[in-house]
Design a protein around this motif. Structure first.
Motif, PDB file in Angstrom:
ATOM      1  N   ARG A  88       0.840  -1.185   0.000  1.00  0.00           N
ATOM      2  CA  ARG A  88       0.000   0.000   0.000  1.00  0.00           C
ATOM      3  C   ARG A  88       0.887   1.251   0.000  1.00  0.00           C
ATOM      4  NH1 ARG A  88      -5.076  -1.297   4.153  1.00  0.00           N
ATOM      5  NH2 ARG A  88      -5.880  -3.096   2.958  1.00  0.00           N
ATOM      6  N   LYS A  89       0.665   2.080  -0.990  1.00  0.00           N
ATOM      7  CA  LYS A  89       1.386   3.350  -1.103  1.00  0.00           C
ATOM      8  C   LYS A  89       0.441   4.438  -0.580  1.00  0.00           C
ATOM      9  CE  LYS A  89       3.652   6.223  -4.657  1.00  0.00           C
ATOM     10  NZ  LYS A  89       3.929   6.327  -6.113  1.00  0.00           N
ATOM     11  N   ASN A  90       0.718   4.951   0.582  1.00  0.00           N
ATOM     12  CA  ASN A  90      -0.237   5.811   1.285  1.00  0.00           C
ATOM     13  C   ASN A  90      -0.038   7.290   0.953  1.00  0.00           C
ATOM     14  OD1 ASN A  90      -1.532   3.861   3.474  1.00  0.00           O
ATOM     15  ND2 ASN A  90       0.638   3.349   3.285  1.00  0.00           N
ATOM     16  N   TYR A  91      -1.069   7.893   0.438  1.00  0.00           N
ATOM     17  CA  TYR A  91      -1.079   9.350   0.268  1.00  0.00           C
ATOM     18  C   TYR A  91      -2.526   9.792   0.080  1.00  0.00           C
ATOM     19  CZ  TYR A  91      -1.350   8.544  -4.867  1.00  0.00           C
ATOM     20  OH  TYR A  91      -1.711   8.153  -6.120  1.00  0.00           O
ATOM     21  N   ILE A 102      -2.626   0.586  -4.410  1.00  0.00           N
ATOM     22  CA  ILE A 102      -2.008  -0.736  -4.349  1.00  0.00           C
ATOM     23  C   ILE A 102      -0.951  -0.804  -5.446  1.00  0.00           C
ATOM     24  CG2 ILE A 102      -2.348  -3.225  -4.481  1.00  0.00           C
ATOM     25  CD1 ILE A 102      -5.222  -2.821  -3.589  1.00  0.00           C
ATOM     26  N   SER A 103       0.284  -1.050  -5.021  1.00  0.00           N
ATOM     27  CA  SER A 103       1.424  -1.088  -5.934  1.00  0.00           C
ATOM     28  C   SER A 103       2.376  -2.186  -5.464  1.00  0.00           C
ATOM     29  CB  SER A 103       2.110   0.285  -5.943  1.00  0.00           C
ATOM     30  OG  SER A 103       3.160   0.333  -6.864  1.00  0.00           O
ATOM     31  N   GLN A 104       3.578  -2.183  -5.999  1.00  0.00           N
ATOM     32  CA  GLN A 104       4.623  -3.091  -5.527  1.00  0.00           C
ATOM     33  C   GLN A 104       5.835  -2.248  -5.159  1.00  0.00           C
ATOM     34  OE1 GLN A 104       4.846  -5.939  -8.919  1.00  0.00           O
ATOM     35  NE2 GLN A 104       4.035  -7.453  -7.480  1.00  0.00           N
ATOM     36  N   HIS A 132       6.801  -2.945 -12.240  1.00  0.00           N
ATOM     37  CA  HIS A 132       5.894  -3.480 -11.233  1.00  0.00           C
ATOM     38  C   HIS A 132       4.434  -3.190 -11.575  1.00  0.00           C
ATOM     39  CE1 HIS A 132       6.960   0.614  -9.678  1.00  0.00           C
ATOM     40  NE2 HIS A 132       5.648   0.669  -9.486  1.00  0.00           N
ATOM     41  N   LEU A 133       3.565  -4.053 -11.100  1.00  0.00           N
ATOM     42  CA  LEU A 133       2.131  -3.909 -11.300  1.00  0.00           C
ATOM     43  C   LEU A 133       1.552  -2.964 -10.262  1.00  0.00           C
ATOM     44  CD1 LEU A 133       1.357  -7.672 -11.900  1.00  0.00           C
ATOM     45  CD2 LEU A 133       0.895  -5.844 -13.557  1.00  0.00           C
ATOM     46  N   GLU A 134       0.570  -2.173 -10.688  1.00  0.00           N
ATOM     47  CA  GLU A 134      -0.124  -1.309  -9.751  1.00  0.00           C
ATOM     48  C   GLU A 134      -1.447  -0.872 -10.355  1.00  0.00           C
ATOM     49  OE1 GLU A 134       2.578   1.921  -9.073  1.00  0.00           O
ATOM     50  OE2 GLU A 134       1.869   3.069 -10.798  1.00  0.00           O
ATOM     51  N   GLU A 135      -2.288  -0.266  -9.533  1.00  0.00           N
ATOM     52  CA  GLU A 135      -3.564   0.269 -10.001  1.00  0.00           C
ATOM     53  C   GLU A 135      -3.435   1.757 -10.271  1.00  0.00           C
ATOM     54  OE1 GLU A 135      -6.567  -0.049  -7.012  1.00  0.00           O
ATOM     55  OE2 GLU A 135      -5.309   0.792  -5.431  1.00  0.00           O
ATOM     56  N   ARG A 279       5.019   5.698   3.259  1.00  0.00           N
ATOM     57  CA  ARG A 279       4.780   4.696   4.314  1.00  0.00           C
ATOM     58  C   ARG A 279       4.300   3.361   3.707  1.00  0.00           C
ATOM     59  NH1 ARG A 279       0.465   6.332   6.778  1.00  0.00           N
ATOM     60  NH2 ARG A 279       0.055   8.087   5.370  1.00  0.00           N
ATOM     61  N   TYR A 280       5.093   2.835   2.782  1.00  0.00           N
ATOM     62  CA  TYR A 280       4.757   1.538   2.172  1.00  0.00           C
ATOM     63  C   TYR A 280       4.681   0.450   3.249  1.00  0.00           C
ATOM     64  CZ  TYR A 280       5.836   3.108  -2.651  1.00  0.00           C
ATOM     65  OH  TYR A 280       5.840   3.719  -3.874  1.00  0.00           O
ATOM     66  N   PHE A 281       3.709  -0.446   3.112  1.00  0.00           N
ATOM     67  CA  PHE A 281       3.715  -1.685   3.893  1.00  0.00           C
ATOM     68  C   PHE A 281       2.930  -2.733   3.107  1.00  0.00           C
ATOM     69  CE2 PHE A 281      -0.018   0.608   5.484  1.00  0.00           C
ATOM     70  CZ  PHE A 281      -1.015  -0.366   5.466  1.00  0.00           C
TER      71      PHE A 281
END
Length: 491
Positions: A88-91, A102-104, A132-135, A279-281
């Motif tokens: 999760r790439k938070n912003y 949602i990313s990698q 990388h795949l992402e939405e 804050r990726y996790f």
């Protein structure tokens, strides 16, 4: 420093560019939902509960998106990871309803690889860090809302493959050549339609400058470059701006900038975040993506011949120059058209000249793709066969092409069609040596001044005599024979 190295410097600075490209994958549905990805629908008509992040919804991985990522990895010689992780790439942004993308991050599906291309006659290679795949996020709309903004979530959840390079690019021209080659690869293997106007292929250029040998400078990211022309203009302006700032004693601040094609300038949009700011996790709703080796091998077996490999084969098998081979492999349709015609008539260089010249000129004028060419490859092959055997001249062949292009196609096989058009239009080349010699004698008798000038060493006089013979024969004389007979008569 070599001349080649010096040519890459701008006012004593070395340009350093890295690329991030978002290629929209050619699936029918989104990456984590079954909603459509069709372009142009009314706002918010293609956003389902998953895309809207309604409570209780869970993402489900689109197998087709994963397969397209595998295809790309194989096309550029990357390692396709057996196990990769979604994060999760938070912003916060209004068009991101979940509050994260949602990313990698740490373990992408495609790792390493390279893209090679020619800049002029020099081969260049740009190393890839990852893909990388992402939405995708949604889109903010600022028009026709009476001073207000609207949100369209149709694009939210659209599958993207983000392709990231090392900072290997050293000029705007090299950047454009890389982007065109990458565009060719993703469209060639069919994982992306490449439509830059619709946002299917979006490039971000990370640009910095430094003195040769110095550490990398601070980069500024030019976002969403949607044409190759604007890409070069934007990079050139940004390079000049950064050098001027440094020369005036200012420091470059990391930022995201946009290019304004009306002014030809870049302008800062916001300060650039670092990875820690997001804050990726690992996403708890998605298990690790596991790709079995037999799946990769099945995809490999179904891959088409890649453009660079095909260009090399055209050089080896047909004796084409590198330039011709590269030009003819701009699209699968053009490569197939050339190869079908070359095999049919056995004159690959002539076919190459006609496809790159006369055929492409007509297609460009009508804004057609070669797949929609009104003249089939077999008809072009037959036309070239008649040029090669001396039946018609090159100029006469263009008149036959005019007729074919306009739909004047007689009955019969391609060669019979060409012969019928040649006969009906009186274009058959004169190959009767006796008749030609008679015409030459008449021209020489009527142009004594040109004859005298030629014998006095003026070569232009010979060309004038050739022109007179061609005129007297109404363009039907074989130019090679004309030259031969004239030289013999002139001693």
């Amino acid at each position: 420093m070599s001349k080649k190295q010096a040519s890459l410097l701008v006012q004593g600075y070395e340009v350093v560019i890295g690329f991030e490209t978002h290629a929209q994958l050619s699936t029918n549905s989104k990456i984590f939902s079954r909603a459509s990805v069709a372009f142009g629908a009314e706002p918010n008509t293609q956003a389902c509960a998953v895309d809207l992040a309604l409570p209780g919804t869970l993402p489900v991985m689109n197998r087709g998106a994963v397969e397209r990522a595998i295809q790309f990895g194989l096309a550029v010689g990357s390692h396709v990871a057996e196990r990769s992780i979604f994060a999760r790439k938070n912003y916060f942004y209004p068009d991101l309803p979940k509050g994260y993308q949602i990313s990698q991050f740490e373990i992408p599906v495609v790792q390493g690889g390279e893209v090679s291309f020619y800049l002029g006659d020099e081969k260049k290679t740009v190393r890839l860090v990852r893909a990388h795949l992402e939405e995708d996020a949604g889109k903010s709309l600022h028009e026709d809302f009476h001073g207000l903004s609207g949100i369209d979530l149709n694009r939210a959840g659209t599958p993207l493959l983000e392709i990231v390079t090392e900072p290997d690019i050293r000029s705007s021209a090299e950047a454009v050549a890389y982007a065109k080659e990458l565009h060719k690869i993703v469209t060639w293997i069919g994982i992306c339609d490449g439509n830059m106007q619709e946002g299917s292929f979006r490039c971000d250029a990370n640009v910095s400058v430094r003195k040769p040998g110095a550490p990398l400078g601070t980069r500024r990211e030019i976002k969403n470059l949607n044409s190759f022309k604007f890409m070069q203009q934007a990079i050139d302006f940004e390079v000049r701006w950064q050098i001027e700032q440094i020369e005036d004693g200012y420091e470059i601040e990391q930022a995201t900038v946009l290019f304004d094609p009306d002014t030809g300038e870049t302008r800062a949009m916001r300060t650039k975040e670092d990875a820690a700011d997001y804050r990726y996790f690992p996403d708890p709703d998605l298990p690790p993506l596991v790709i079995e080796r037999d799946w990769v091998e099945r995809v490999r077996a179904e891959m088409p011949e890649l453009p660079r490999a095909q260009a090399e084969r055209f050089v080896a098998d047909y004796g084409l120059p590198e330039y011709d081979a590269t030009t003819l492999t701009q699209s699968p349709a053009m490569a197939a058209y050339f190869e079908a015609a070359a095999k049919a008539c056995g004159q690959p260089k002539l076919v190459s000249n006609w496809v790159m010249g006369e055929v492409s000129r007509r297609l460009n004028a009508e804004e057609r793709d070669i797949a929609a060419a009104p003249v089939a490859a077999a008809q072009l092959a037959a036309l070239i066969q008649r040029i090669a055997d001396g039946t018609i001249s090159n100029n006469a062949a263009k008149q036959v092409m005019d007729a074919l292009w306009a739909g004047e196609v007689p009955a019969g096989e391609p060669l019979a069609q060409i012969d019928a058009l040649v006969e009906s239009k009186g274009l058959k080349q004169m190959n009767d040596s006796g008749a030609l010699e008679a015409i030459v004698d008449e021209v020489l008798a009527a142009n004594e001044k040109n004859v005298a000038e030629y014998r006095a060493g003026k070569d232009k006089a010979f060309n004038a005599l050739v022109g007179q013979v061609m005129k007297a024969s109404k363009g039907k004389a074989n130019p090679a024979q004309v030259n031969e007979v004239l030289k013999a008569r002139l001693g």
